[in-house]
Design a protein around this motif. Structure first.
Motif, PDB file in Angstrom:
ATOM      1  N   ALA A  46      71.106  40.782  25.316  1.00 35.55           N
ATOM      2  CA  ALA A  46      70.537  41.961  25.916  1.00 35.55           C
ATOM      3  C   ALA A  46      70.970  43.163  25.863  1.00 35.55           C
ATOM      4  CB  ALA A  46      70.844  41.322  27.748  1.00 35.55           C
ATOM      5  N   GLN A  47      70.251  44.507  26.577  1.00 34.32           N
ATOM      6  CA  GLN A  47      70.607  45.755  26.429  1.00 34.32           C
ATOM      7  C   GLN A  47      70.641  46.536  27.142  1.00 34.32           C
ATOM      8  OE1 GLN A  47      71.332  46.723  22.159  1.00 34.32           O
ATOM      9  NE2 GLN A  47      68.656  46.501  22.093  1.00 34.32           N
ATOM     10  N   GLN A  48      70.568  47.549  27.382  1.00 35.04           N
ATOM     11  CA  GLN A  48      69.652  48.995  28.009  1.00 35.04           C
ATOM     12  C   GLN A  48      69.311  49.560  27.054  1.00 35.04           C
ATOM     13  OE1 GLN A  48      72.037  51.070  31.587  1.00 35.04           O
ATOM     14  NE2 GLN A  48      69.980  51.773  31.512  1.00 35.04           N
ATOM     15  N   ALA A  49      67.921  49.422  27.309  1.00 33.47           N
ATOM     16  CA  ALA A  49      66.509  50.847  26.368  1.00 33.47           C
ATOM     17  C   ALA A  49      67.367  51.683  27.088  1.00 33.47           C
ATOM     18  CB  ALA A  49      65.768  49.824  26.472  1.00 33.47           C
ATOM     19  N   ALA A  50      66.915  52.655  28.753  1.00 31.74           N
ATOM     20  CA  ALA A  50      66.273  53.065  28.955  1.00 31.74           C
ATOM     21  C   ALA A  50      66.698  53.044  30.703  1.00 31.74           C
ATOM     22  CB  ALA A  50      65.262  53.273  28.785  1.00 31.74           C
ATOM     23  N   ASP A  51      66.665  53.984  31.356  1.00 33.19           N
ATOM     24  CA  ASP A  51      67.420  54.206  32.358  1.00 33.19           C
ATOM     25  C   ASP A  51      66.466  52.665  33.451  1.00 33.19           C
ATOM     26  OD1 ASP A  51      68.736  54.631  35.957  1.00 33.19           O
ATOM     27  OD2 ASP A  51      66.961  56.299  35.528  1.00 33.19           O
ATOM     28  N   GLN A  78      61.870  37.441  19.436  1.00 38.36           N
ATOM     29  CA  GLN A  78      60.960  37.705  20.292  1.00 38.36           C
ATOM     30  C   GLN A  78      61.538  38.160  21.184  1.00 38.36           C
ATOM     31  OE1 GLN A  78      57.653  36.505  20.406  1.00 38.36           O
ATOM     32  NE2 GLN A  78      56.890  37.635  21.492  1.00 38.36           N
ATOM     33  N   ALA A  79      61.220  40.042  21.783  1.00 38.47           N
ATOM     34  CA  ALA A  79      61.988  40.181  22.925  1.00 38.47           C
ATOM     35  C   ALA A  79      60.889  40.742  23.980  1.00 38.47           C
ATOM     36  CB  ALA A  79      62.774  41.885  21.772  1.00 38.47           C
ATOM     37  N   GLY A  80      61.588  41.663  24.961  1.00 38.51           N
ATOM     38  CA  GLY A  80      61.073  41.951  26.322  1.00 38.51           C
ATOM     39  C   GLY A  80      61.366  42.844  26.777  1.00 38.51           C
ATOM     40  N   ILE A  81      60.855  43.822  27.524  1.00 37.16           N
ATOM     41  CA  ILE A  81      61.500  44.921  27.826  1.00 37.16           C
ATOM     42  C   ILE A  81      60.978  44.547  29.693  1.00 37.16           C
ATOM     43  CG2 ILE A  81      61.257  46.947  28.471  1.00 37.16           C
ATOM     44  CD1 ILE A  81      60.205  47.861  25.239  1.00 37.16           C
ATOM     45  N   ASN A  86      67.268  48.616  41.237  1.00 41.35           N
ATOM     46  CA  ASN A  86      68.164  48.128  42.941  1.00 41.35           C
ATOM     47  C   ASN A  86      68.445  46.589  42.861  1.00 41.35           C
ATOM     48  OD1 ASN A  86      67.356  50.901  43.368  1.00 41.35           O
ATOM     49  ND2 ASN A  86      65.050  50.456  43.504  1.00 41.35           N
ATOM     50  N   VAL A  87      69.392  46.250  41.908  1.00 47.58           N
ATOM     51  CA  VAL A  87      69.765  45.043  41.987  1.00 47.58           C
ATOM     52  C   VAL A  87      71.692  44.868  42.156  1.00 47.58           C
ATOM     53  CG1 VAL A  87      67.611  43.938  41.444  1.00 47.58           C
ATOM     54  CG2 VAL A  87      69.389  44.176  39.721  1.00 47.58           C
ATOM     55  N   PRO A  88      72.284  44.380  42.555  1.00 48.11           N
ATOM     56  CA  PRO A  88      73.692  44.526  42.391  1.00 48.11           C
ATOM     57  C   PRO A  88      74.179  44.034  40.952  1.00 48.11           C
ATOM     58  CG  PRO A  88      73.371  43.094  44.437  1.00 48.11           C
ATOM     59  CD  PRO A  88      72.214  43.668  43.394  1.00 48.11           C
TER      60      PRO A  88
END
Length: 158
Positions: A46-51, A78-81, A86-88
């Protein structure tokens, strides 16, 4: 989008990021009558793609061998965006380690089976995975001081 503090979890896209198939010992290995062994490795990244947007990828590597010779090797990612806002932070990690892979995994299973079948072999059906148990195991390994840069792996032999 309204600017409030309500938690947001939405699937933006599910896609096949990578796929490969190798049959390094064909055609001779195809004439063998012996039943091959099957090794399956699964990983989650998992990685951040944008804000507020995250890419979660589930990968599978399926290796079949007869004795020490590879019949075929299939690798699919296989990937998903996902939009997650607003979650801890502790819940964010759990969502990306459990909920997102559960959504992506059925697509991975179908693509692995399809790729193997199109290559002329009987389909490989990946088993159901308990991503919560996999995530909890990874968390325990991290707390025990093992490096966290490695994706979680499940290895099974059929």
């Amino acid at each position: 989008m309204a600017d409030n503090n309500e938690p947001v979890f939405q699937i933006q896209r599910v896609y096949m990021k990578e796929a490969s198939l190798e049959q390094p010992n064909s055609p001779a290995i195809l004439l063998e009558q012996e039943q091959p062994s099957v090794d399956i490795q699964l990983g989650v990244e998992a990685q951040q793609a944008a804000d507020g947007m995250y890419e979660v990828a589930v990968s599978a590597t399926v290796t079949t061998k007869i004795k020490d010779k590879t019949v075929f090797l299939v690798e699919v990612k296989q990937a998903g965006i996902f939009e997650i806002r607003n979650v801890p932070q502790d819940q964010l990690q759990a969502i990306m380690g459990i909920a997102c892979p559960q959504i992506v995994y059925p697509y991975l299973r179908a693509n692995v089976s399809d790729l193997v079948t199109r290559a002329g072999f009987p389909p490989v059906h990946l088993a159901e995975i308990n991503f919560q148990a996999m995530y909890e195991q990874q968390q325990q390994q991290q707390q025990a001081g093992q490096p966290d840069g490695e994706p979680a792996r499940i290895v099974t032999s059929v």
